[in-house]
Scaffold this motif. Structure first.
Motif, PDB file in Angstrom:
ATOM      1  N   ARG A  94       0.888  -1.168   0.000  1.00  0.00           N
ATOM      2  CA  ARG A  94       0.000   0.000   0.000  1.00  0.00           C
ATOM      3  C   ARG A  94       0.925   1.216   0.000  1.00  0.00           C
ATOM      4  NH1 ARG A  94      -2.621   2.464   4.833  1.00  0.00           N
ATOM      5  NH2 ARG A  94      -1.589   4.170   3.778  1.00  0.00           N
ATOM      6  N   PRO A  95       0.392   2.432  -0.227  1.00  0.00           N
ATOM      7  CA  PRO A  95       1.284   3.591  -0.185  1.00  0.00           C
ATOM      8  C   PRO A  95       2.027   3.647   1.151  1.00  0.00           C
ATOM      9  CG  PRO A  95      -0.854   4.222  -1.061  1.00  0.00           C
ATOM     10  CD  PRO A  95      -0.982   2.803  -0.598  1.00  0.00           C
ATOM     11  N   GLY A  96       3.354   3.737   1.096  1.00  0.00           N
ATOM     12  CA  GLY A  96       4.152   3.759   2.321  1.00  0.00           C
ATOM     13  C   GLY A  96       4.684   2.405   2.721  1.00  0.00           C
ATOM     14  N   LEU A  97       4.250   1.363   2.018  1.00  0.00           N
ATOM     15  CA  LEU A  97       4.712   0.004   2.332  1.00  0.00           C
ATOM     16  C   LEU A  97       4.988  -0.719   1.018  1.00  0.00           C
ATOM     17  CD1 LEU A  97       5.086  -2.102   4.671  1.00  0.00           C
ATOM     18  CD2 LEU A  97       2.760  -2.850   4.151  1.00  0.00           C
ATOM     19  N   MET A  98       6.273  -1.048   0.780  1.00  0.00           N
ATOM     20  CA  MET A  98       6.634  -1.740  -0.464  1.00  0.00           C
ATOM     21  C   MET A  98       6.206  -3.203  -0.385  1.00  0.00           C
ATOM     22  SD  MET A  98      10.301  -0.142  -1.337  1.00  0.00           S
ATOM     23  CE  MET A  98      10.670   1.278  -0.362  1.00  0.00           C
ATOM     24  N   GLY A 123       7.163   2.068   8.854  1.00  0.00           N
ATOM     25  CA  GLY A 123       6.095   1.289   8.238  1.00  0.00           C
ATOM     26  C   GLY A 123       5.691   0.043   9.011  1.00  0.00           C
ATOM     27  N   LYS A 124       6.174  -0.089  10.266  1.00  0.00           N
ATOM     28  CA  LYS A 124       5.813  -1.276  11.061  1.00  0.00           C
ATOM     29  C   LYS A 124       4.306  -1.321  11.301  1.00  0.00           C
ATOM     30  CE  LYS A 124       8.345  -0.192  14.642  1.00  0.00           C
ATOM     31  NZ  LYS A 124       8.912   1.109  14.262  1.00  0.00           N
ATOM     32  N   THR A 125       3.756  -0.171  11.716  1.00  0.00           N
ATOM     33  CA  THR A 125       2.311  -0.113  11.984  1.00  0.00           C
ATOM     34  C   THR A 125       1.523  -0.323  10.695  1.00  0.00           C
ATOM     35  OG1 THR A 125       2.702   1.338  13.855  1.00  0.00           O
ATOM     36  CG2 THR A 125       0.485   1.315  12.971  1.00  0.00           C
ATOM     37  N   LEU A 126       1.997   0.268   9.582  1.00  0.00           N
ATOM     38  CA  LEU A 126       1.317   0.067   8.297  1.00  0.00           C
ATOM     39  C   LEU A 126       1.264  -1.414   7.950  1.00  0.00           C
ATOM     40  CD1 LEU A 126       2.630   2.923   5.950  1.00  0.00           C
ATOM     41  CD2 LEU A 126       0.472   2.791   7.219  1.00  0.00           C
ATOM     42  N   LEU A 127       2.389  -2.127   8.211  1.00  0.00           N
ATOM     43  CA  LEU A 127       2.447  -3.560   7.904  1.00  0.00           C
ATOM     44  C   LEU A 127       1.413  -4.329   8.724  1.00  0.00           C
ATOM     45  CD1 LEU A 127       3.849  -6.070   6.647  1.00  0.00           C
ATOM     46  CD2 LEU A 127       5.419  -6.039   8.589  1.00  0.00           C
ATOM     47  N   LEU A 128       1.371  -4.083  10.046  1.00  0.00           N
ATOM     48  CA  LEU A 128       0.432  -4.814  10.901  1.00  0.00           C
ATOM     49  C   LEU A 128      -1.017  -4.463  10.541  1.00  0.00           C
ATOM     50  CD1 LEU A 128       2.025  -4.874  14.473  1.00  0.00           C
ATOM     51  CD2 LEU A 128       2.510  -6.271  12.484  1.00  0.00           C
ATOM     52  N   ARG A 129      -1.273  -3.176  10.298  1.00  0.00           N
ATOM     53  CA  ARG A 129      -2.637  -2.768   9.935  1.00  0.00           C
ATOM     54  C   ARG A 129      -3.058  -3.379   8.594  1.00  0.00           C
ATOM     55  NH1 ARG A 129      -5.225   1.764  12.338  1.00  0.00           N
ATOM     56  NH2 ARG A 129      -6.277   2.022  10.354  1.00  0.00           N
ATOM     57  N   ALA A 130      -2.119  -3.476   7.664  1.00  0.00           N
ATOM     58  CA  ALA A 130      -2.444  -4.070   6.360  1.00  0.00           C
ATOM     59  C   ALA A 130      -2.787  -5.548   6.524  1.00  0.00           C
ATOM     60  CB  ALA A 130      -1.273  -3.889   5.397  1.00  0.00           C
ATOM     61  N   ILE A 131      -2.043  -6.248   7.389  1.00  0.00           N
ATOM     62  CA  ILE A 131      -2.338  -7.676   7.595  1.00  0.00           C
ATOM     63  C   ILE A 131      -3.706  -7.847   8.259  1.00  0.00           C
ATOM     64  CG2 ILE A 131      -1.567  -9.816   8.708  1.00  0.00           C
ATOM     65  CD1 ILE A 131       1.310  -8.717   8.493  1.00  0.00           C
ATOM     66  N   ALA A 132      -4.027  -6.937   9.197  1.00  0.00           N
ATOM     67  CA  ALA A 132      -5.331  -7.019   9.878  1.00  0.00           C
ATOM     68  C   ALA A 132      -6.463  -6.509   8.986  1.00  0.00           C
ATOM     69  CB  ALA A 132      -5.291  -6.223  11.178  1.00  0.00           C
ATOM     70  N   ASP A 133      -6.125  -6.037   7.772  1.00  0.00           N
ATOM     71  CA  ASP A 133      -7.105  -5.525   6.812  1.00  0.00           C
ATOM     72  C   ASP A 133      -7.821  -4.273   7.328  1.00  0.00           C
ATOM     73  OD1 ASP A 133      -8.298  -5.460   4.388  1.00  0.00           O
ATOM     74  OD2 ASP A 133      -9.602  -7.197   4.682  1.00  0.00           O
ATOM     75  N   LEU A 134      -7.066  -3.423   8.033  1.00  0.00           N
ATOM     76  CA  LEU A 134      -7.672  -2.193   8.553  1.00  0.00           C
ATOM     77  C   LEU A 134      -7.532  -1.026   7.583  1.00  0.00           C
ATOM     78  CD1 LEU A 134      -6.578  -2.495  12.262  1.00  0.00           C
ATOM     79  CD2 LEU A 134      -8.926  -2.257  11.474  1.00  0.00           C
ATOM     80  N   GLU A 168      12.467  -0.711   7.106  1.00  0.00           N
ATOM     81  CA  GLU A 168      13.163   0.564   6.914  1.00  0.00           C
ATOM     82  C   GLU A 168      12.624   1.252   5.680  1.00  0.00           C
ATOM     83  OE1 GLU A 168      17.699   0.378   8.577  1.00  0.00           O
ATOM     84  OE2 GLU A 168      17.081  -1.157   7.148  1.00  0.00           O
ATOM     85  N   GLY A 169      12.161   2.492   5.857  1.00  0.00           N
ATOM     86  CA  GLY A 169      11.666   3.276   4.718  1.00  0.00           C
ATOM     87  C   GLY A 169      10.588   2.566   3.923  1.00  0.00           C
ATOM     88  N   GLY A 170       9.705   1.837   4.606  1.00  0.00           N
ATOM     89  CA  GLY A 170       8.603   1.171   3.925  1.00  0.00           C
ATOM     90  C   GLY A 170       8.962  -0.172   3.315  1.00  0.00           C
ATOM     91  N   ALA A 171      10.254  -0.579   3.434  1.00  0.00           N
ATOM     92  CA  ALA A 171      10.667  -1.874   2.893  1.00  0.00           C
ATOM     93  C   ALA A 171      10.880  -2.860   4.046  1.00  0.00           C
ATOM     94  CB  ALA A 171      11.954  -1.720   2.095  1.00  0.00           C
ATOM     95  N   VAL A 172      10.483  -4.105   3.835  1.00  0.00           N
ATOM     96  CA  VAL A 172      10.587  -5.129   4.873  1.00  0.00           C
ATOM     97  C   VAL A 172      11.609  -6.184   4.432  1.00  0.00           C
ATOM     98  CG1 VAL A 172       9.291  -6.807   6.236  1.00  0.00           C
ATOM     99  CG2 VAL A 172       8.147  -4.748   5.396  1.00  0.00           C
ATOM    100  N   HIS A 173      12.647  -6.436   5.253  1.00  0.00           N
ATOM    101  CA  HIS A 173      13.645  -7.460   4.930  1.00  0.00           C
ATOM    102  C   HIS A 173      13.721  -8.467   6.058  1.00  0.00           C
ATOM    103  CE1 HIS A 173      15.214  -4.441   2.169  1.00  0.00           C
ATOM    104  NE2 HIS A 173      15.229  -3.607   3.181  1.00  0.00           N
ATOM    105  N   GLU A 174      13.956  -9.721   5.678  1.00  0.00           N
ATOM    106  CA  GLU A 174      14.225 -10.731   6.702  1.00  0.00           C
ATOM    107  C   GLU A 174      15.684 -10.566   7.123  1.00  0.00           C
ATOM    108  OE1 GLU A 174      12.088 -14.172   6.457  1.00  0.00           O
ATOM    109  OE2 GLU A 174      12.832 -14.706   8.440  1.00  0.00           O
ATOM    110  N   ALA A 175      15.973 -10.650   8.433  1.00  0.00           N
ATOM    111  CA  ALA A 175      17.334 -10.462   8.926  1.00  0.00           C
ATOM    112  C   ALA A 175      17.747 -11.656   9.774  1.00  0.00           C
ATOM    113  CB  ALA A 175      17.416  -9.191   9.762  1.00  0.00           C
ATOM    114  N   ALA A 176      19.067 -11.892   9.858  1.00  0.00           N
ATOM    115  CA  ALA A 176      19.564 -13.015  10.647  1.00  0.00           C
ATOM    116  C   ALA A 176      19.419 -12.699  12.136  1.00  0.00           C
ATOM    117  CB  ALA A 176      21.020 -13.302  10.307  1.00  0.00           C
ATOM    118  N   GLN A 177      19.572 -11.424  12.475  1.00  0.00           N
ATOM    119  CA  GLN A 177      19.369 -10.997  13.863  1.00  0.00           C
ATOM    120  C   GLN A 177      18.984  -9.522  13.851  1.00  0.00           C
ATOM    121  OE1 GLN A 177      23.519 -11.781  15.078  1.00  0.00           O
ATOM    122  NE2 GLN A 177      23.569  -9.596  15.543  1.00  0.00           N
ATOM    123  N   LEU A 178      18.548  -9.006  15.013  1.00  0.00           N
ATOM    124  CA  LEU A 178      18.126  -7.608  15.024  1.00  0.00           C
ATOM    125  C   LEU A 178      19.225  -6.719  15.593  1.00  0.00           C
ATOM    126  CD1 LEU A 178      14.373  -7.670  16.059  1.00  0.00           C
ATOM    127  CD2 LEU A 178      15.369  -7.345  13.825  1.00  0.00           C
TER     128      LEU A 178
END
Lengths: 199, 268
Positions: free
Chosen positions: A9-13, A34-45, A189-199
């Motif tokens: 969605r806009p703001g989330l790649m 974009g963390k909140t955008l990601l969770l809200r998008a999954i919840a279909d809000l 980061e900046g609307g992009a979501v990457h899988e990481a080995a650790q945080l």
């Protein structure tokens, strides 16, 4: 259990990943990434594009209220629509054992919401969401407002749910907590979501 | 019957001093509403004068078509006024359409009811009855509908957290918006309740006063006024429910999301 393909969605790649039953993925990233955008998008809000399915069933074929009871989003700041705490629970006595784990006394049903502390509200909001037995938990800093002791109590309850087969996406800024609760990590980061080995 | 006193333009000019005094007070007290006050007064004079000409013309042609055209024009102006009173309006056609369609539904239903079931002029579209009746229903209904839409949009903005919290727990949009809808409807209907409770004690309505001044017996004038108040209550109720329900439908979607993006930012 939860499969996400090309969700955007806009703001989330576009983001794709799978969250199996019994797994917890920790999510980290700066504010506004974009963390909140990601969770809200999954919840279909919010309106968004892409495919999200639960146990192989695409969410477009599931009525939204039913989807949100199974894929439960608990935001960092909770909303309250009635005057007393108990009015926000469908069945207060059924939620009592869970609330006891969260160190909320049974007489809290009569508490005015306006008088509760941020930490109490955070635990009550979490209990309110867990009471519907969701399969997937979308947690936005569930222990952000809590002290060490209640954080441990909340972590224990959530890890128990995950051990019983629930799945969780857990936003946290605390790398130690991320290492305790999760086996996989996502960086936003900046609307992009990457899988990481650790945080 | 025809013993009423005719007003001269000079009488009106004299009375207009009070509007000028208001404007002067606004300047002296820095209320910054003198412009609005003068423009509104000027608008009233021009609009009423035009209405006087329009009614004279309508009375002489007695055509159902022209009566309808005048009625439609009044409804469209009422819709524009409702839209102009909103702090946050809907995007796109809904901005003007919501108030106008609701106003039209409520006012035309009760006006036609009043004409065909209660007043029964012959012919039923006699503009002498139809246009003033519609005008009174529109004037009051407009306030109710504007308050209803305002209550809905402001309520949805302020209670966003509460509405979304319910949606997150699996509530339908109807359940989640319920408190906002009820509050908006209460504020839409409060003016007509207040106005009915004081009419006759504190307030003597303009139409009744006008009939009495025109020589109608007070008892007859009161009956007219009661009929009008019921029709106004009906028109406001139907219009406000239509506007608030349709507005709540627009502020949510098929996936039971709260869609505040369908509102324009607040006017500064």
């Amino acid at each position: 259990m939860l499969d996400i393909a090309g969700l955007h969605r806009p703001g989330l790649m576009p983001v794709s990943f799978a969250l199996p039953s019994g797994a917890c993925i920790a999510v980290r990233g700066p504010s506004g990434a974009g963390k909140t955008l990601l969770l809200r998008a999954i919840a279909d809000l919010d309106p968004c594009e892409g495919n999200v399915s639960l146990d192989g069933v695409n969410r477009v074929s599931i009525p939204a209220p039913s989807w949100r009871r199974q894929v439960s989003y608990v935001p960092a700041v909770s909303g309250w629509w009635a005057d007393t705490v108990g009015d926000h629970f469908q069945n207060w006595s059924a939620a009592a054992p869970l609330l006891a784990h969260f160190k909320i006394p049974e007489d809290a049903a009569a508490w005015p919401v306006a008088r509760c502390s941020t930490g109490e509200l955070a635990r009550l909001a979490l209990a309110r969401a867990l009471a519907t037995q969701p399969k997937v938990l979308l947690l936005d800093e569930p222990t952000g407002a809590l002290d060490d002791e209640t954080t441990a109590a909340v972590e224990a309850v959530l890890l128990d749910r995950i051990a019983q087969g629930a799945a969780a996406l857990w936003v946290t800024h605390d790398t130690a907590q991320a290492a305790r609760v999760a086996s996989r990590f996502l960086l936003v980061e900046g609307g992009a979501v990457h899988e990481a080995a650790q945080l | 019957m025809n013993s009423y006193i005719t007003l001269t333009p000079w009488d009106l000019a004299l009375a207009s001093i009070f509007v000028l005094v208001n404007a002067g007070l606004s300047l002296a007290l820095e209320l910054h509403i003198h412009r609005q006050m003068l423009i509104a007064a000027l608008r009233m004079v021009v609009q009423l004068s035009l209405m006087g000409l329009v009614l004279t013309a309508l009375f002489s042609v007695m055509s159902p078509l022209w009566t309808m055209v005048a009625a439609l024009g009044m409804v469209l102006f009422a819709g524009r006024e409702i839209a102009a009173r909103q702090e946050r309006s809907f995007t796109g056609l809904w901005s003007y359409g919501l108030g106008t369609v609701s106003m039209m539904t409520g006012s035309l239903l009760v006006t036609i009811f009043g004409l065909t079931a209660a007043l029964r002029p012959d012919p039923w579209y006699d503009p002498k009855y139809a246009i003033p009746l519609l005008g009174m229903i529109l004037g009051n209904g407009m306030t109710g509908i504007a308050l209803g839409i305002q209550g809905l949009t402001a309520g949805a903005m302020q209670r966003r957290g509460a509405v979304e919290a319910q949606l997150m727990l699996g509530a339908t949009r109807r359940e989640a918006m319920g408190p906002v809808i009820r509050q908006a409807l209460r504020s839409a209907l409060m003016p007509i309740i207040n106005s009915m409770s004081v009419t006759g004690i504190v307030a003597l309505p303009g139409m009744m006063t006008g009939q009495i001044l025109g020589g109608v017996s007070p008892v007859e004038a009161v009956r007219y006024q009661i009929l009008i108040m019921f029709l106004i209550a009906g028109g406001t109720g139907i219009g406000a429910v239509t506007a608030v329900m349709a507005g709540a439908y627009r502020l949510t979607d098929q996936r039971h999301r709260l869609r505040l993006d369908r509102l324009r930012p607040a006017k500064s």
